[in-house]
Design an enzyme around this catalytic site. Structure first.
Site, PDB file in Angstrom:
ATOM      1  N   SER A 136      -6.298  -3.261   4.360  1.00 49.90           N
ATOM      2  CA  SER A 136      -5.333  -2.463   5.124  1.00 49.90           C
ATOM      3  C   SER A 136      -6.055  -1.841   6.302  1.00 49.90           C
ATOM      4  O   SER A 136      -7.291  -1.727   6.287  1.00 49.90           O
ATOM      5  CB  SER A 136      -4.774  -1.340   4.238  1.00 49.90           C
ATOM      6  OG  SER A 136      -4.013  -0.425   5.007  1.00 49.90           O
ATOM      7  N   TYR A 149      -5.154   6.416  -1.236  1.00 46.31           N
ATOM      8  CA  TYR A 149      -4.945   5.028  -0.791  1.00 46.31           C
ATOM      9  C   TYR A 149      -6.072   4.583   0.148  1.00 46.31           C
ATOM     10  O   TYR A 149      -6.597   3.468   0.004  1.00 46.31           O
ATOM     11  CB  TYR A 149      -3.580   4.913  -0.119  1.00 46.31           C
ATOM     12  CG  TYR A 149      -3.218   3.512   0.313  1.00 46.31           C
ATOM     13  CD1 TYR A 149      -3.089   2.477  -0.619  1.00 46.31           C
ATOM     14  CD2 TYR A 149      -2.994   3.204   1.657  1.00 46.31           C
ATOM     15  CE1 TYR A 149      -2.751   1.187  -0.221  1.00 46.31           C
ATOM     16  CE2 TYR A 149      -2.650   1.921   2.060  1.00 46.31           C
ATOM     17  CZ  TYR A 149      -2.531   0.912   1.111  1.00 46.31           C
ATOM     18  OH  TYR A 149      -2.196  -0.364   1.509  1.00 46.31           O
TER      19      TYR A 149
HETATM   20  P1  NAP Z   1       5.279  -4.689  -2.040  1.00 48.44           P
HETATM   21  O1  NAP Z   1       6.436  -5.376  -1.418  1.00 48.44           O
HETATM   22  O2  NAP Z   1       5.525  -3.394  -2.747  1.00 48.44           O
HETATM   23  O3  NAP Z   1       4.515  -5.695  -2.992  1.00 48.44           O
HETATM   24  C1  NAP Z   1       3.490  -5.271  -3.871  1.00 48.44           C
HETATM   25  C2  NAP Z   1       3.251  -6.369  -4.890  1.00 48.44           C
HETATM   26  O4  NAP Z   1       2.162  -5.972  -5.747  1.00 48.44           O
HETATM   27  C3  NAP Z   1       4.454  -6.625  -5.786  1.00 48.44           C
HETATM   28  O5  NAP Z   1       4.618  -8.010  -5.945  1.00 48.44           O
HETATM   29  C4  NAP Z   1       4.058  -5.987  -7.105  1.00 48.44           C
HETATM   30  O6  NAP Z   1       4.641  -6.726  -8.178  1.00 48.44           O
HETATM   31  C5  NAP Z   1       2.543  -6.205  -7.083  1.00 48.44           C
HETATM   32  N1  NAP Z   1       1.830  -5.303  -7.978  1.00 48.44           N
HETATM   33  C6  NAP Z   1       1.717  -3.959  -7.912  1.00 48.44           C
HETATM   34  N2  NAP Z   1       1.006  -3.508  -8.956  1.00 48.44           N
HETATM   35  C7  NAP Z   1       0.664  -4.593  -9.699  1.00 48.44           C
HETATM   36  C8  NAP Z   1      -0.038  -4.761 -10.914  1.00 48.44           C
HETATM   37  N3  NAP Z   1      -0.533  -3.727 -11.578  1.00 48.44           N
HETATM   38  N4  NAP Z   1      -0.209  -6.016 -11.387  1.00 48.44           N
HETATM   39  C9  NAP Z   1       0.303  -7.078 -10.720  1.00 48.44           C
HETATM   40  N5  NAP Z   1       1.002  -6.979  -9.583  1.00 48.44           N
HETATM   41  C10 NAP Z   1       1.184  -5.742  -9.088  1.00 48.44           C
HETATM   42  O7  NAP Z   1       4.191  -4.322  -0.909  1.00 48.44           O
HETATM   43  P2  NAP Z   1       3.371  -5.254   0.131  1.00 48.44           P
HETATM   44  O8  NAP Z   1       3.445  -4.570   1.427  1.00 48.44           O
HETATM   45  O9  NAP Z   1       3.766  -6.665   0.045  1.00 48.44           O
HETATM   46  O10 NAP Z   1       1.893  -5.020  -0.434  1.00 48.44           O
HETATM   47  C11 NAP Z   1       1.000  -6.078  -0.721  1.00 48.44           C
HETATM   48  C12 NAP Z   1      -0.420  -5.637  -0.388  1.00 48.44           C
HETATM   49  O11 NAP Z   1      -0.522  -5.358   0.999  1.00 48.44           O
HETATM   50  C13 NAP Z   1      -0.892  -4.375  -1.125  1.00 48.44           C
HETATM   51  O12 NAP Z   1      -2.228  -4.545  -1.523  1.00 48.44           O
HETATM   52  C14 NAP Z   1      -0.802  -3.303  -0.026  1.00 48.44           C
HETATM   53  O13 NAP Z   1      -1.685  -2.239  -0.265  1.00 48.44           O
HETATM   54  C15 NAP Z   1      -1.163  -4.121   1.184  1.00 48.44           C
HETATM   55  N6  NAP Z   1      -0.757  -3.558   2.472  1.00 48.44           N
HETATM   56  C16 NAP Z   1       0.559  -3.356   2.766  1.00 48.44           C
HETATM   57  C17 NAP Z   1       0.905  -2.792   3.994  1.00 48.44           C
HETATM   58  C18 NAP Z   1       2.331  -2.532   4.380  1.00 48.44           C
HETATM   59  O14 NAP Z   1       2.561  -1.808   5.371  1.00 48.44           O
HETATM   60  N7  NAP Z   1       3.319  -3.078   3.710  1.00 48.44           N
HETATM   61  C19 NAP Z   1      -0.098  -2.464   4.919  1.00 48.44           C
HETATM   62  C20 NAP Z   1      -1.421  -2.692   4.576  1.00 48.44           C
HETATM   63  C21 NAP Z   1      -1.744  -3.252   3.363  1.00 48.44           C
HETATM   64  P3  NAP Z   1       5.217  -6.142  -9.557  1.00 48.44           P
HETATM   65  O15 NAP Z   1       5.703  -4.744  -9.288  1.00 48.44           O
HETATM   66  O16 NAP Z   1       6.300  -7.111  -9.908  1.00 48.44           O
HETATM   67  O17 NAP Z   1       4.054  -6.197 -10.492  1.00 48.44           O
END
Ligand code: NAP
Length: 248
Positions: A136, A149
């Site tokens: 991130s 975070y």
């Molecule tokens: P999201 O739509 O909330 O997706 C998060 C995913 O992680 C879901 O599929 C969730 O699936 C899974 N997850 C969470 N805890 C888990 C666990 N204990 N075991 C297995 N799976 C788990 O958010 P996203 O934006 O796509 O996030 C994906 C990654 O990108 C994360 O690492 C986040 O920190 C990073 N990121 C996001 C942003 C942003 O602005 N969106 C920016 C920078 C970095 P289940 O709940 O079904 O398990």
């Protein structure tokens, strides 16, 4: 499952960046193995992509062991994407359970998955395994309320660099992709289902979409095998820094 096809494992594939990454890798010809806790969502996506859905909780060592036991001997790509943020409390108002949960998924989960799949990655059908960690901009900056975070994502940066040092000379590549604001379920999860608060994060600006990050993963994994993309930072044009966003 056999490893006739190149195989990519994507954690957190039930939503957002993980689901989009599974889609682009499947379109590229990978057999995609999808892991997350919400199995129905995974199964729907796996059916669409002719992939495999396996329940996975990266905070649980037993769940990871069961998941890994179902993989083919060789895995070409591991996308460590599962994770996210919980809450926006200051350190003076520390929410320990949020911090512990974030550490378990974003940091220990990523390390556990990398350990479990290390033998599979060494047997990649392409000859070179590839770990892609989703970090991130929070790996590079800090902000008020983001202490838990940003500490996790700074740790992901350190772990990614350690992998590259420890695995030097092995047929392995290690990449970290660092997104800025991407409109997914990230903010909804962070604010415990408060849709209005989640929407306010992206109000008046144009955020990235999950496919923007998936495209970067695809680009990194499709470089020639002697090339290692260390790190890619991707932000929306409307975002200069974590807390500095242009809103119309
Ligand atoms: P999201 O739509 O909330 O997706 C998060 C995913 O992680 C879901 O599929 C969730 O699936 C899974 N997850 C969470 N805890 C888990 C666990 N204990 N075991 C297995 N799976 C788990 O958010 P996203 O934006 O796509 O996030 C994906 C990654 O990108 C994360 O690492 C986040 O920190 C990073 N990121 C996001 C942003 C942003 O602005 N969106 C920016 C920078 C970095 P289940 O709940 O079904 O398990």
């Amino acid at each position: 499952m056999t490893a006739q096809q190149r195989c990519a494992v994507v954690t957190g594939a039930s939503s957002g960046i993980g689901a989009a990454t599974a889609r682009v890798l499947a379109a590229q010809g990978y057999l995609v193995v999808l892991g997350a806790r919400r199995l129905e969502r995974l199964q729907a996506l796996a059916a669409e992509l002719e992939g495999v859905a396996i329940p996975l909780d990266v905070t649980d060592a037993a769940s990871i062991a069961t998941f890994a036991a179902r993989l083919p001997a060789g895995v070409d790509v591991l996308v460590n994407n599962a994770g996210g943020a919980l809450g926006l409390e200051s350190i003076a108002d520390l929410n320990e359970s949020h911090w512990q949960e974030m550490w378990q998924s974003n940091v220990l989960g990523l390390a556990r998955m990398s350990k479990a799949l290390y033998p599979h990655l060494l047997k990649a059908s392409s000859g070179v395994g590839h770990v892609v960690n989703i970090g991130s901009v929070a790996a590079h900056e800090t902000y008020a309320g983001g202490g838990g975070y940003t500490a996790c994502k700074h740790a992901v940066k350190a772990i990614t660099e350690t992998m590259r040092v420890e695995w030097l000379g092995q047929p392995l590549r290690v990449t970290k992709i660092d997104p800025g604001l991407v409109e997914t379920e990230f903010s909804l999860v962070r604010f415990d289902g408060d849709a209005e608060r989640a929407a306010s994060v992206y109000a008046g600006m144009e955020p990235l979409v999950a496919t923007d990050i998936a495209d970067a993963v695809l680009w990194a994994v499709t470089r020639p095998a002697h090339v290692n993309i260390d790190e890619i930072i991707i932000k929306p044009r409307d975002q200069a820094r974590v807390g500095l966003v242009y809103r119309r």
